[in-house]
Design a protein around this motif. Structure first.
Motif, PDB file in Angstrom:
ATOM      1  N   UNK A 194       0.834  -1.205   0.000  1.00 23.55           N
ATOM      2  CA  UNK A 194       0.000   0.000   0.000  1.00 23.55           C
ATOM      3  C   UNK A 194       0.871   1.259   0.000  1.00 23.55           C
ATOM      4  N   UNK A 195       1.935   1.239   0.799  1.00 18.25           N
ATOM      5  CA  UNK A 195       2.862   2.377   0.861  1.00 18.25           C
ATOM      6  C   UNK A 195       3.526   2.611  -0.500  1.00 18.25           C
ATOM      7  N   UNK A 196       3.971   1.538  -1.128  1.00 19.09           N
ATOM      8  CA  UNK A 196       4.632   1.653  -2.435  1.00 19.09           C
ATOM      9  C   UNK A 196       3.650   2.091  -3.522  1.00 19.09           C
ATOM     10  N   UNK A 197       2.409   1.676  -3.382  1.00 14.42           N
ATOM     11  CA  UNK A 197       1.392   2.081  -4.354  1.00 14.42           C
ATOM     12  C   UNK A 197       1.108   3.575  -4.246  1.00 14.42           C
ATOM     13  N   UNK A 198       1.221   4.122  -3.050  1.00 15.64           N
ATOM     14  CA  UNK A 198       1.051   5.568  -2.870  1.00 15.64           C
ATOM     15  C   UNK A 198       2.181   6.346  -3.538  1.00 15.64           C
ATOM     16  N   UNK A 199       3.354   5.729  -3.594  1.00 15.42           N
ATOM     17  CA  UNK A 199       4.510   6.376  -4.222  1.00 15.42           C
ATOM     18  C   UNK A 199       4.444   6.257  -5.738  1.00 15.42           C
ATOM     19  N   UNK A 200       4.137   5.054  -6.213  1.00 16.08           N
ATOM     20  CA  UNK A 200       4.071   4.807  -7.664  1.00 16.08           C
ATOM     21  C   UNK A 200       2.894   3.875  -7.937  1.00 16.08           C
ATOM     22  N   UNK A 201       1.781   4.448  -8.292  1.00 16.77           N
ATOM     23  CA  UNK A 201       0.552   3.667  -8.457  1.00 16.77           C
ATOM     24  C   UNK A 201       0.646   2.685  -9.618  1.00 16.77           C
ATOM     25  N   UNK A 202       1.343   3.073 -10.685  1.00 12.82           N
ATOM     26  CA  UNK A 202       1.418   2.222 -11.875  1.00 12.82           C
ATOM     27  C   UNK A 202       2.349   1.025 -11.703  1.00 12.82           C
ATOM     28  N   UNK A 203       3.360   1.167 -10.855  1.00 11.68           N
ATOM     29  CA  UNK A 203       4.331   0.081 -10.687  1.00 11.68           C
ATOM     30  C   UNK A 203       4.816   0.028  -9.235  1.00 11.68           C
ATOM     31  N   UNK A 204       3.971  -0.415  -8.325  1.00 13.58           N
ATOM     32  CA  UNK A 204       4.331  -0.419  -6.895  1.00 13.58           C
ATOM     33  C   UNK A 204       5.548  -1.279  -6.573  1.00 13.58           C
ATOM     34  N   UNK A 205       5.730  -2.384  -7.300  1.00 18.46           N
ATOM     35  CA  UNK A 205       6.835  -3.293  -6.980  1.00 18.46           C
ATOM     36  C   UNK A 205       8.197  -2.659  -7.245  1.00 18.46           C
ATOM     37  N   UNK A 206       8.224  -1.649  -8.108  1.00 20.76           N
ATOM     38  CA  UNK A 206       9.476  -0.944  -8.410  1.00 20.76           C
ATOM     39  C   UNK A 206       9.464   0.493  -7.899  1.00 20.76           C
ATOM     40  N   UNK A 207       8.598   0.769  -6.950  1.00 21.27           N
ATOM     41  CA  UNK A 207       8.487   2.131  -6.411  1.00 21.27           C
ATOM     42  C   UNK A 207       9.767   2.574  -5.710  1.00 21.27           C
ATOM     43  N   UNK A 208      10.537   1.620  -5.189  1.00 16.68           N
ATOM     44  CA  UNK A 208      11.776   1.937  -4.468  1.00 16.68           C
ATOM     45  C   UNK A 208      13.009   1.707  -5.335  1.00 16.68           C
ATOM     46  N   UNK A 209      12.804   1.660  -6.637  1.00 16.90           N
ATOM     47  CA  UNK A 209      13.893   1.345  -7.565  1.00 16.90           C
ATOM     48  C   UNK A 209      15.013   2.385  -7.537  1.00 16.90           C
ATOM     49  N   UNK A 210      14.670   3.643  -7.247  1.00 12.25           N
ATOM     50  CA  UNK A 210      15.695   4.692  -7.166  1.00 12.25           C
ATOM     51  C   UNK A 210      16.685   4.415  -6.037  1.00 12.25           C
ATOM     52  N   UNK A 211      16.270   3.588  -5.099  1.00 17.67           N
ATOM     53  CA  UNK A 211      17.133   3.248  -3.966  1.00 17.67           C
ATOM     54  C   UNK A 211      17.609   1.799  -4.074  1.00 17.67           C
ATOM     55  N   UNK A 212      17.550   1.267  -5.315  1.00 18.71           N
ATOM     56  CA  UNK A 212      18.057  -0.071  -5.661  1.00 18.71           C
ATOM     57  C   UNK A 212      17.249  -1.201  -5.032  1.00 18.71           C
ATOM     58  N   UNK A 213      16.019  -0.932  -4.627  1.00 14.73           N
ATOM     59  CA  UNK A 213      15.196  -1.961  -3.996  1.00 14.73           C
ATOM     60  C   UNK A 213      14.035  -2.360  -4.904  1.00 14.73           C
ATOM     61  N   UNK A 214      13.670  -3.630  -4.816  1.00 14.19           N
ATOM     62  CA  UNK A 214      12.551  -4.142  -5.607  1.00 14.19           C
ATOM     63  C   UNK A 214      11.780  -5.164  -4.779  1.00 14.19           C
ATOM     64  N   UNK A 215      10.455  -5.070  -4.813  1.00 12.10           N
ATOM     65  CA  UNK A 215       9.618  -6.044  -4.114  1.00 12.10           C
ATOM     66  C   UNK A 215       9.540  -7.314  -4.957  1.00 12.10           C
TER      67      UNK A 215
END
Length: 372
Positions: free
Chosen positions: A176-197
Motif C-alpha cells: 500500500x505504501x509503495x502504491x502511494x509512491x508509484x501507483x502504476x508500478x508499486x513493486x518498483x516504487x523503491x527502484x531509485x534506492x536499488x530496492x525491488x519487491x
C-alpha cells in the motif's frame, strides 16, 4: 677529450649512485652490484653497464607487461562472475518472453564451479508447463479476473495457497505504501534506492496468473537464494552486486514471521535479524544509506524516509529494532547453525525433548529410501 668522453664523464659525475671502490679495475659482473654502484666510463665498462642495464630494463618491462595482462584477465573474469551473480542470483526467475517460471542454478554454478545447466533448461518441453491460474482452478481457488487480483484481500488468499504461508499485515501495508509512491508500478516504487519487491509480491504483477510453471512446488523456491534455508522467505532484493536481500524468518510455518532478516548472498551465508517488521527494516536501511550518500542523494533518501515514518505512525506500525519477541526468541535458540540466525524447536520441559514435525509421513521415514 672527445665529446663522447665528455658526455660519459659528465654522466658519471651526475650519477647519484655510490662510486665503486675498485673503479676501472672492478671485475664484478653481478647485475645487483652494477645497478647499485657507478663505475668510471671506460669503453669496456660502459659497454658492460649499458648491456646489463638494458637486460634489467627488458626483464622489468616483460614482468610489468605480464602483471598488466594477468590483472586484466582477472578483472575480466571477476566482471563476468559479478554479471552472472547480479543477473541470476536467485534460483527461480520469471522470463518476460514466455511468462514461464523455471529453475535457474547459475549462482550455484558460480559457487560450485559445476557444469552449465542453462542448455538443459532451454531444452525442457514447455508443453508440460501449466499456468498458475490453472493451478488455482484445479485446487478450487476462486479467481475471476486480473482486476480482482489487485485487491489485497484476494491476493492474501492466493499467496497463502501458492506459498503455503500466511503473510503478516505489514507485508500488505508495504505494498500500500509503495502504491502511494508509484501507483502504476508499486513493486518498483523503491527502484531509485536499488530496492525491488519480489517473492510473494509477484502475485500483484499483471499477468502473473498466466505465468507457466512445472508444478506447484516450484513456487516454494521462488526467489530463494543459494544459501537461504526454508525458514527464510525473500520479499525485497537490492539490485547491487552483493546480493543483498531481505525476507521474513519463520520458526513455524503455520505462524507469522518472528522477524525480518537480511543476507548478502554474494558475500556470505550469514542471515542477520534486522527488525520485527519490514518497515523497521527499511528504516534501518535508509539510515545506513544516509551515512554514505552524496548531498544530492541525501535529499531524496530523507524525503522517502520521512514518508515511511509518517506512514508507519499513521498505521501504528512499530519501527523498533530489537523487540521483546525477538529477545525472547534468542533465549529459545538450540543451535546457531551455519547461518547464525539460530534454530528454535518446540521444547517440552517435562520430557526435555525438542521436536519439530517433519514434512514426510512416519511410513516414509522407515522406508528403505531414508534408512542408512
Amino acid at each position: 677529450m672527445s665529446n663522447d668522453k665528455e658526455e660519459q664523464f659528465r654522466a658519471y659525475i651526475e650519477d647519484r649512485r655510490i662510486p665503486c671502490r675498485y673503479g676501472t679495475k672492478c671485475y664484478q659482473k653481478n647485475a645487483i652490484h652494477l645497478e647499485k654502484y657507478k663505475h668510471p666510463p671506460t669503453k669496456e665498462t660502459e659497454k658492460k653497464r649499458n648491456t646489463k642495464h638494458s637486460e634489467i630494463r627488458k626483464k622489468r618491462k616483460n614482468k610489468d607487461n605480464n602483471e598488466i595482462s594477468n590483472n586484466f584477465q582477472k578483472k575480466k573474469i571477476k566482471k563476468e562472475e559479478n554479471k552472472i551473480i547480479n543477473e541470476d542470483l536467485h534460483n527461480v526467475v520469471i522470463t518476460g518472453e514466455n511468462n514461464t517460471i523455471k529453475n535457474n542454478n547459475i549462482f550455484c554454478e558460480v559457487i560450485k564451479q559445476s557444469e552449465d545447466l542453462s542448455n538443459t533448461e532451454s531444452m525442457k518441453n514447455t508443453n508440460n508447463l501449466i499456468t498458475i491460474a490453472s493451478l488455482l482452478d484445479y485446487d478450487k481457488v476462486n479467481i475471476e479476473n486480473d482486476i480482482i487480483l489487485k485487491e489485497i484481500s484476494n491476493n492474501a488468499k492466493i499467496i497463502s495457497h501458492l506459498f503455503l504461508t500466511e503473510m503478516p499485515e505489514d507485508f500488505f501495508q508495504l505494498y500500500e505504501f509503495c502504491k502511494n509512491i508509484c501507483e502504476n508500478d508499486p513493486l518498483n516504487a523503491l527502484n531509485h534506492f536499488h530496492l525491488q519487491l519480489v517473492g510473494p509480491y509477484d502475485v500483484f504483477k499483471k499477468g502473473f496468473m498466466n505465468a507457466k510453471v512445472e508444478n506447484k512446488e516450484i513456487l516454494l523456491k521462488h526467489w530463494r537464494y543459494y544459501y537461504d534455508p526454508p525458514e527464510f522467505q525473500t520479499i525485497i532484493k537490492d539490485n547491487n552486486k552483493d546480493g543483498l536481500h531481505f525476507g521474513y524468518w519463520r520458526d513455524d510455518i503455520s505462524k507469522h514471521p518472528v522477524f525480518v532478516a537480511k543476507n548478502k548472498a554474494a558475500i556470505n551465508y550469514i542471515i542477520e535479524p534486522v527488525a520485527e517488521n519490514i518497515f523497521g527494516t527499511l528504516d534501518v536501511y535508509f539510515e545506513e544509506k544516509l551515512k554514505l550518500a552524496t548531498p544530492f542523494e541525501k535529499i531524496r533518501i530523507t524525503m522517502l524516509h520521512q514518508k515511511l515514518k509518517s506512514f508507519a505512525k499513521e498505521k501504528k506500525i512499530t519501527l523498533e529494532k530489537k523487540t521483546a519477541n525477538m529477545q525472547d526468541r534468542e533465549k529459545k535458540i538450540v543451535t546457531r547453525a551455519f547461518h547464525k540466525a539460530g534454530i528454535v524447536v518446540p521444547y517440552n520441559k517435562k520430557t526435555q525433548l525438542g521436536y519439530r514435525d517433519l514434512a514426510i509421513t512416519d511410513n516414509s521415514v522407515i522406508s528403505p529410501r531414508y534408512m542408512m
